[in-house]
Scaffold this motif. Sequence first.
Motif, PDB file in Angstrom:
ATOM      1  N   SER A 185       0.826  -1.201   0.000  1.00  0.00           N
ATOM      2  CA  SER A 185       0.000   0.000   0.000  1.00  0.00           C
ATOM      3  C   SER A 185       0.862   1.252   0.000  1.00  0.00           C
ATOM      4  O   SER A 185       2.072   1.199   0.248  1.00  0.00           O
ATOM      5  CB  SER A 185      -0.903   0.018   1.232  1.00  0.00           C
ATOM      6  OG  SER A 185      -0.123   0.177   2.412  1.00  0.00           O
ATOM      7  N   ARG A 186       0.230   2.376  -0.270  1.00  0.00           N
ATOM      8  CA  ARG A 186       0.930   3.663  -0.275  1.00  0.00           C
ATOM      9  C   ARG A 186       1.570   3.934   1.096  1.00  0.00           C
ATOM     10  O   ARG A 186       2.717   4.382   1.183  1.00  0.00           O
ATOM     11  CB  ARG A 186      -0.054   4.784  -0.629  1.00  0.00           C
ATOM     12  CG  ARG A 186       0.575   6.172  -0.631  1.00  0.00           C
ATOM     13  CD  ARG A 186      -0.459   7.255  -0.939  1.00  0.00           C
ATOM     14  NE  ARG A 186       0.139   8.567  -0.960  1.00  0.00           N
ATOM     15  CZ  ARG A 186       0.730   9.109  -2.017  1.00  0.00           C
ATOM     16  NH1 ARG A 186       0.761   8.442  -3.156  1.00  0.00           N
ATOM     17  NH2 ARG A 186       1.267  10.320  -1.958  1.00  0.00           N
ATOM     18  N   LEU A 191       5.055   5.149  -6.250  1.00  0.00           N
ATOM     19  CA  LEU A 191       3.938   6.066  -5.955  1.00  0.00           C
ATOM     20  C   LEU A 191       3.446   6.820  -7.194  1.00  0.00           C
ATOM     21  O   LEU A 191       2.452   7.521  -7.109  1.00  0.00           O
ATOM     22  CB  LEU A 191       4.359   7.069  -4.870  1.00  0.00           C
ATOM     23  CG  LEU A 191       4.623   6.491  -3.482  1.00  0.00           C
ATOM     24  CD1 LEU A 191       5.004   7.600  -2.511  1.00  0.00           C
ATOM     25  CD2 LEU A 191       3.410   5.718  -2.959  1.00  0.00           C
ATOM     26  N   LYS A 221      10.860   4.943  -4.278  1.00  0.00           N
ATOM     27  CA  LYS A 221       9.605   5.498  -3.752  1.00  0.00           C
ATOM     28  C   LYS A 221       8.819   6.206  -4.843  1.00  0.00           C
ATOM     29  O   LYS A 221       7.605   6.001  -4.994  1.00  0.00           O
ATOM     30  CB  LYS A 221       9.909   6.468  -2.603  1.00  0.00           C
ATOM     31  CG  LYS A 221       8.676   7.182  -2.061  1.00  0.00           C
ATOM     32  CD  LYS A 221       9.061   8.273  -1.087  1.00  0.00           C
ATOM     33  CE  LYS A 221       7.858   9.087  -0.652  1.00  0.00           C
ATOM     34  NZ  LYS A 221       8.231  10.227   0.216  1.00  0.00           N
TER      35      LYS A 221
END
Length: 237
Positions: A199-200, A236, A232
């Motif tokens: 998950s984020r 994202l 990252k």
Amino acid sequence: MPLTLLVILLSIVAWLWLRSLPPSQRNPAILKLALIVGIAIVVVLAVTGRLHFLFVLLAFLYPLLRRLLPSLLKGGMAGSANARAGNQSHVSSDILEMSLDHDSGAMSGKILKGPMAGRELADLGESEFIELLQHCRAHDEDSARLLETYLDRRFGDSWRADDEADGRQSGDRGQSGNTSGPLTESEALDILGLEPGASREEIIQAHRGMMQKVHPDHGGSNYLAARINEAKECLLS
């Protein structure tokens, strides 16, 4: 009396088991133990006809449970299947493959290509490290920066005295954050130590935890910090 001794014995076994677990796995284990104990208590109270005592106890403990459960559940989620077994991150280049242990901060590595292919970095002598570094500089810049990061972490600055290359040029190259190309999703997951489907929030937490260990301001590596930031951004985006 025998029941009391059994409870004491099981409590000691459970305590020793929890102590043997890595810190990241203790909260999920506590939740499991609490669930097992809760089920056992319900069964005993139901068999003995004292189930009403459970409702009284829950009413008494409700304020405490409201505070403890969110933190335990959060810890359990952080230690879920999205975290890699062994809590490690992996960074690969054309010549080298490195692993970073999240708990200890220790780095280990293996040589993938070249005259020393198949050997572990832990088995090399200092002269062999310099030979490998020169090979990396000649064939792959990312591998050279990755090896310099390993050497800095393992030997500090002492290895640079044996480095025959231009120290200033090597240092400038090691400070660069540029990489050879964009990361794939699989590579980004490896770097942050995550599994597909993270998950984020898990990505952000993994990034934050790793940056605390390898950030240049804390004596870490510019190269690794750049790769962690890139991982990252990749996940994202």
